[in-house]
Design a protein around this motif. Structure first.
Motif, PDB file in Angstrom:
ATOM      1  N   ALA A   1       9.595  -3.021 -31.471  1.00 12.60           N
ATOM      2  CA  ALA A   1       8.508  -3.467 -32.298  1.00 12.60           C
ATOM      3  C   ALA A   1       7.349  -3.053 -31.376  1.00 12.60           C
ATOM      4  O   ALA A   1       6.367  -2.808 -32.130  1.00 12.60           O
ATOM      5  N   LEU A   2       7.259  -2.965 -30.261  1.00  7.53           N
ATOM      6  CA  LEU A   2       6.318  -2.606 -29.255  1.00  7.53           C
ATOM      7  C   LEU A   2       5.904  -1.122 -29.705  1.00  7.53           C
ATOM      8  O   LEU A   2       4.750  -0.837 -29.870  1.00  7.53           O
ATOM      9  N   LEU A   3       6.649  -0.169 -29.587  1.00  2.39           N
ATOM     10  CA  LEU A   3       6.344   1.259 -29.834  1.00  2.39           C
ATOM     11  C   LEU A   3       6.111   1.494 -31.237  1.00  2.39           C
ATOM     12  O   LEU A   3       5.772   2.629 -31.524  1.00  2.39           O
ATOM     13  N   SER A   4       6.581   0.765 -32.060  1.00  3.08           N
ATOM     14  CA  SER A   4       6.388   0.866 -33.661  1.00  3.08           C
ATOM     15  C   SER A   4       4.857   0.408 -33.897  1.00  3.08           C
ATOM     16  O   SER A   4       4.456   0.592 -34.955  1.00  3.08           O
ATOM     17  N   ASP A   5       4.208  -0.027 -33.102  1.00  4.26           N
ATOM     18  CA  ASP A   5       2.777  -0.660 -33.382  1.00  4.26           C
ATOM     19  C   ASP A   5       3.022  -1.864 -34.343  1.00  4.26           C
ATOM     20  O   ASP A   5       2.040  -1.941 -35.188  1.00  4.26           O
TER      21      ASP A   5
ATOM     22  N   ALA B   1       7.859   0.012 -42.667  1.00  7.04           N
ATOM     23  CA  ALA B   1       8.035  -0.631 -41.259  1.00  7.04           C
ATOM     24  C   ALA B   1       9.762  -0.289 -40.807  1.00  7.04           C
ATOM     25  O   ALA B   1       9.685   0.115 -39.491  1.00  7.04           O
ATOM     26  N   LEU B   2      10.501  -0.014 -41.581  1.00  4.74           N
ATOM     27  CA  LEU B   2      11.852   0.245 -41.395  1.00  4.74           C
ATOM     28  C   LEU B   2      11.996   1.567 -40.761  1.00  4.74           C
ATOM     29  O   LEU B   2      12.556   1.974 -40.010  1.00  4.74           O
ATOM     30  N   LEU B   3      11.108   2.477 -41.509  1.00  6.70           N
ATOM     31  CA  LEU B   3      11.231   3.881 -41.087  1.00  6.70           C
ATOM     32  C   LEU B   3      10.554   4.105 -40.046  1.00  6.70           C
ATOM     33  O   LEU B   3      11.068   4.806 -38.915  1.00  6.70           O
ATOM     34  N   ARG B   4       9.442   3.400 -39.544  1.00  3.28           N
ATOM     35  CA  ARG B   4       8.718   3.561 -38.225  1.00  3.28           C
ATOM     36  C   ARG B   4       9.667   3.063 -37.234  1.00  3.28           C
ATOM     37  O   ARG B   4       9.881   3.691 -36.136  1.00  3.28           O
ATOM     38  N   GLY B   5      10.201   1.790 -37.462  1.00  2.48           N
ATOM     39  CA  GLY B   5      11.085   1.557 -36.494  1.00  2.48           C
ATOM     40  C   GLY B   5      12.345   2.148 -36.256  1.00  2.48           C
ATOM     41  O   GLY B   5      12.671   2.375 -35.078  1.00  2.48           O
ATOM     42  N   ALA B   6      12.940   2.732 -37.176  1.00  4.60           N
ATOM     43  CA  ALA B   6      14.004   3.676 -36.942  1.00  4.60           C
ATOM     44  C   ALA B   6      13.593   4.876 -36.137  1.00  4.60           C
ATOM     45  O   ALA B   6      14.348   5.334 -35.383  1.00  4.60           O
ATOM     46  N   ARG B   7      12.318   5.207 -36.274  1.00  3.49           N
ATOM     47  CA  ARG B   7      11.894   6.480 -35.511  1.00  3.49           C
ATOM     48  C   ARG B   7      11.883   5.922 -34.025  1.00  3.49           C
ATOM     49  O   ARG B   7      12.143   6.847 -32.887  1.00  3.49           O
ATOM     50  N   ALA B   8      11.175   4.733 -33.821  1.00  2.00           N
ATOM     51  CA  ALA B   8      11.365   4.304 -32.555  1.00  2.00           C
ATOM     52  C   ALA B   8      12.764   4.176 -31.748  1.00  2.00           C
ATOM     53  O   ALA B   8      12.765   4.208 -30.638  1.00  2.00           O
ATOM     54  N   TYR B   9      13.497   3.472 -32.689  1.00  2.09           N
ATOM     55  CA  TYR B   9      14.916   3.314 -32.184  1.00  2.09           C
ATOM     56  C   TYR B   9      15.352   4.639 -31.717  1.00  2.09           C
ATOM     57  O   TYR B   9      16.126   4.562 -30.718  1.00  2.09           O
ATOM     58  N   ALA B  10      15.233   5.748 -32.238  1.00  2.00           N
ATOM     59  CA  ALA B  10      15.884   7.010 -32.243  1.00  2.00           C
ATOM     60  C   ALA B  10      15.090   7.494 -30.793  1.00  2.00           C
ATOM     61  O   ALA B  10      15.697   8.203 -29.899  1.00  2.00           O
ATOM     62  N   LEU B  11      14.040   7.245 -30.622  1.00  2.00           N
ATOM     63  CA  LEU B  11      13.226   7.543 -29.207  1.00  2.00           C
ATOM     64  C   LEU B  11      13.785   7.038 -28.293  1.00  2.00           C
ATOM     65  O   LEU B  11      13.924   7.659 -27.177  1.00  2.00           O
ATOM     66  N   LEU B  12      14.041   5.759 -28.107  1.00  4.07           N
ATOM     67  CA  LEU B  12      14.360   4.770 -27.192  1.00  4.07           C
ATOM     68  C   LEU B  12      16.058   5.438 -26.861  1.00  4.07           C
ATOM     69  O   LEU B  12      16.319   5.225 -25.486  1.00  4.07           O
ATOM     70  N   LEU B  13      16.706   6.062 -27.897  1.00  8.59           N
ATOM     71  CA  LEU B  13      18.004   6.607 -27.450  1.00  8.59           C
ATOM     72  C   LEU B  13      18.001   7.934 -27.026  1.00  8.59           C
ATOM     73  O   LEU B  13      18.780   8.776 -26.936  1.00  8.59           O
ATOM     74  N   GLY B  14      16.553   8.562 -26.749  1.00 12.75           N
ATOM     75  CA  GLY B  14      16.311   9.896 -26.519  1.00 12.75           C
ATOM     76  C   GLY B  14      16.497  11.146 -27.437  1.00 12.75           C
ATOM     77  O   GLY B  14      16.886  12.137 -27.102  1.00 12.75           O
ATOM     78  N   ARG B  15      16.500  10.722 -28.782  1.00 14.05           N
ATOM     79  CA  ARG B  15      16.517  11.585 -29.964  1.00 14.05           C
ATOM     80  C   ARG B  15      15.135  12.075 -30.443  1.00 14.05           C
ATOM     81  O   ARG B  15      14.417  10.948 -30.290  1.00 14.05           O
TER      82      ARG B  15
END
Length: 317
Positions: A43-47, A260-274
């Protein structure tokens, strides 16, 4: 669904290490909730903004305080009550006799991280005062627009059981929250550590910030660079379409929910190093993004159950 290979690090080694340590630090303060902590960082990284909903004593406020302490950002807490006024949140203009002008005195919303504790206990007028701030990152009072600091992140909490004297958040306000989390009871191991360990408030007070405002803004820029393939966007669109046709759903997900779902998924991937999004990222986020946005039929199951049912009904090509 084919993945796009990583072509190099998106983040500097120092920022990547700081992000990992920040997650570890919050996990050390809120035990046994690593998935929920990761979603809070999403949520934080997705603004976006975060709604934490659960019973008293399960760590809602602890998560908010631990996250704020770890971010190293300006922090304000507002206890929402039935007599709270919009001016108590936004601020007020007071006439200065000496200068013969109205001087604006900013309210607690002028911060980086705002904890809106028990937001559903405030009347609708006060709840809606946050709407422009959450959506536009600005506040308009007496015809003057005041920009909020960047980054700006709202963490709201509410108790879904004790509803006497509360005002349920309207759909327009719920839609401003990127994610809604339910923490649940800790497992036996985590609960034992909580009972035998130090007071969480003392630990949070001793917490050192590991990120800064510049770091958060840089991480948000990195989220924008995470690749989502056409096939993955098709998958997200299929979920949106299914939500509007699914049995038991009266109002499905809007295009804004899909964004929102797509941006959140991008942040989720980033947190996993992808550097690319996988369907698993979308699936991990979908219930938290969708459940509070769905409107169920009167006889239908809960929106959380409907969100899971929609997810299972849409195959991954």
């Amino acid at each position: 669904m084919s993945a796009v290979p990583s072509t190099g690090p998106m983040l500097s080694d120092g920022l990547n290490d700081a992000l990992k340590r920040a997650q570890q630090q919050v996990n050390s303060l809120l035990l046994g909730k690593s998935h929920e902590v990761r979603l809070a960082f999403v949520a934080l990284l997705s603004d976006g903004h975060l709604l934490i909903e659960d019973l008293p004593g399960l760590g809602k406020t602890t998560l908010a305080h631990a996250l704020a302490a770890t971010l190293g950002l300006g922090f304000q807490r507002v206890q929402f009550t039935s007599d709270l006024l919009p001016a108590d949140v936004l601020g007020v203009s007071i006439y200065d006799a000496q200068s013969r002008q109205f001087q604006f005195h900013p309210g607690p919303v002028f911060t980086n991280v705002l904890l809106a504790d028990e937001i559903n206990r405030a009347p609708p007028r006060t709840q809606s005062a946050l709407l422009e701030a959450m959506a536009e990152r600005q506040v308009t009072l007496d015809g003057t627009t005041h920009a909020l600091p960047a980054p700006f992140f709202v963490i709201a909490t509410q108790n879904p059981v004790d509803l006497s004297g509360t005002y349920p958040l309207p759909d327009s306000q719920l839609d401003r929250f990127l994610l809604r989390l339910n923490l649940g009871y800790p497992n036996a191991e985590a609960e034992r550590a909580l009972l035998a360990g130090s007071d969480r408030r003392e630990l949070i007070a001793q917490t050192m910030p590991l990120l800064s405002s510049d770091d958060v803004l840089a991480l948000r820029q990195a989220v924008d660079q995470v690749h989502a393939s056409d096939a993955l966007i098709d998958y997200v669109q299929a979920l949106l379409t299914r939500s509007r046709q699914h049995p038991g759903v009266r109002v499905g997900l809007s295009p804004r929910a899909g964004i929102a779902l797509l941006r959140g998924a991008r942040a989720y991937a980033l947190l996993l190093g992808r550097r690319h999004v996988l369907p698993e990222d979308v699936q991990a986020l979908f219930p938290a993004v969708a459940a509070h946005r769905l409107v169920a039929e009167a006889e239908a199951a809960s929106t959380a159950a409907l969100a899971k049912s929609i997810l299972h009904a849409v195959p991954v090509d």
